[in-house]
Design a protein around this motif. Structure first.
Motif, short mmCIF file in Angstrom:
data_model
loop_
_atom_site.label_atom_id
_atom_site.label_comp_id
_atom_site.label_asym_id
_atom_site.label_seq_id
_atom_site.Cartn_x
_atom_site.Cartn_y
_atom_site.Cartn_z
N UNK A 84 19.06 -38.68 12.19
CA UNK A 84 19.54 -37.55 11.39
C UNK A 84 19.78 -37.98 9.94
N UNK A 85 20.42 -39.14 9.77
CA UNK A 85 20.65 -39.65 8.42
C UNK A 85 19.35 -39.89 7.68
N UNK A 86 18.40 -40.48 8.36
CA UNK A 86 17.11 -40.78 7.72
C UNK A 86 16.37 -39.52 7.34
N UNK A 87 16.39 -38.52 8.21
CA UNK A 87 15.68 -37.27 7.93
C UNK A 87 16.34 -36.53 6.77
N UNK A 88 17.67 -36.54 6.71
CA UNK A 88 18.33 -35.82 5.62
C UNK A 88 18.14 -36.51 4.27
N UNK A 89 17.89 -37.80 4.26
CA UNK A 89 17.71 -38.49 2.99
C UNK A 89 16.25 -38.77 2.66
N UNK A 90 15.42 -39.02 3.66
CA UNK A 90 14.04 -39.41 3.41
C UNK A 90 13.01 -38.38 3.88
N UNK A 91 13.44 -37.29 4.39
CA UNK A 91 12.56 -36.20 4.85
C UNK A 91 11.85 -36.46 6.17
N UNK A 92 11.68 -37.73 6.58
CA UNK A 92 11.01 -37.99 7.86
C UNK A 92 11.54 -39.28 8.47
N UNK A 122 7.12 -38.72 15.18
CA UNK A 122 7.48 -38.57 13.78
C UNK A 122 8.27 -37.28 13.61
N UNK A 123 9.50 -37.40 13.10
CA UNK A 123 10.37 -36.25 12.92
C UNK A 123 10.52 -35.96 11.43
N UNK A 124 10.50 -34.69 11.07
CA UNK A 124 10.65 -34.31 9.67
C UNK A 124 11.88 -33.43 9.51
N UNK A 125 12.18 -33.08 8.26
CA UNK A 125 13.35 -32.24 7.99
C UNK A 125 13.28 -30.94 8.80
N UNK A 126 12.10 -30.42 9.01
CA UNK A 126 11.95 -29.20 9.79
C UNK A 126 12.46 -29.39 11.23
N UNK A 127 12.48 -30.63 11.69
CA UNK A 127 12.95 -30.93 13.05
C UNK A 127 14.44 -31.23 13.10
N UNK A 182 17.03 -29.34 13.35
CA UNK A 182 17.75 -28.63 14.41
C UNK A 182 17.50 -29.28 15.77
N UNK A 183 16.29 -29.78 15.98
CA UNK A 183 15.97 -30.49 17.22
C UNK A 183 16.77 -31.79 17.31
N UNK A 184 16.86 -32.49 16.19
CA UNK A 184 17.63 -33.73 16.16
C UNK A 184 19.09 -33.45 16.46
N UNK A 185 19.64 -32.41 15.85
CA UNK A 185 21.05 -32.08 16.05
C UNK A 185 21.33 -31.62 17.48
N UNK A 186 20.41 -30.92 18.10
CA UNK A 186 20.63 -30.52 19.50
C UNK A 186 20.58 -31.74 20.42
N UNK A 187 19.72 -32.71 20.09
CA UNK A 187 19.66 -33.94 20.87
C UNK A 187 20.92 -34.77 20.67
N UNK A 188 21.46 -34.79 19.45
CA UNK A 188 22.72 -35.48 19.19
C UNK A 188 23.84 -34.84 20.02
N UNK A 189 23.86 -33.51 20.08
CA UNK A 189 24.88 -32.82 20.88
C UNK A 189 24.75 -33.18 22.36
N UNK A 190 23.51 -33.26 22.85
CA UNK A 190 23.27 -33.64 24.25
C UNK A 190 23.84 -35.02 24.54
N UNK A 191 23.51 -36.01 23.70
CA UNK A 191 23.97 -37.38 23.94
C UNK A 191 25.48 -37.51 23.73
#
Length: 87
Positions: free
Chosen positions: A29-37, A44-49, A51-60
């Protein structure tokens, strides 16, 4: 015998594994918010993802809390019922 407590597993996931995954996704999440991917597990996850990253963080995060609760209460949720009586 070891002095360590044996860690409980939920579907084969220990608290240590869940905490490790949570840390990895927080880094993503930190990397995507600062580096876009960001790349994790070959994906490969991008800023568009985000919400997916945050839902996975909530799961874990939920999984870590569940496993911690199992360690402290032996895997049981305790509920007590009381009936107020006027003597």
């Amino acid at each position: 015998m070891s002095n360590k407590k044996k860690r409980k597993k939920v579907y084969g996931i220990t608290l240590d594994i869940a905490q490790h995954h949570l840390e990895e996704w927080l880094q993503a999440e930190l990397a995507v918010t600062t580096h876009q991917s960001y790349q994790i597990s070959g994906k490969n996850l991008t800023r568009a993802d985000l919400s997916s990253i945050r839902s996975t963080i909530q799961y874990w995060s939920d999984k870590v809390e569940e496993l911690k609760a199992q360690e402290t209460s032996g895997g049981r949720n305790r509920m007590y019922r009381a009936v107020p009586r006027d003597f």
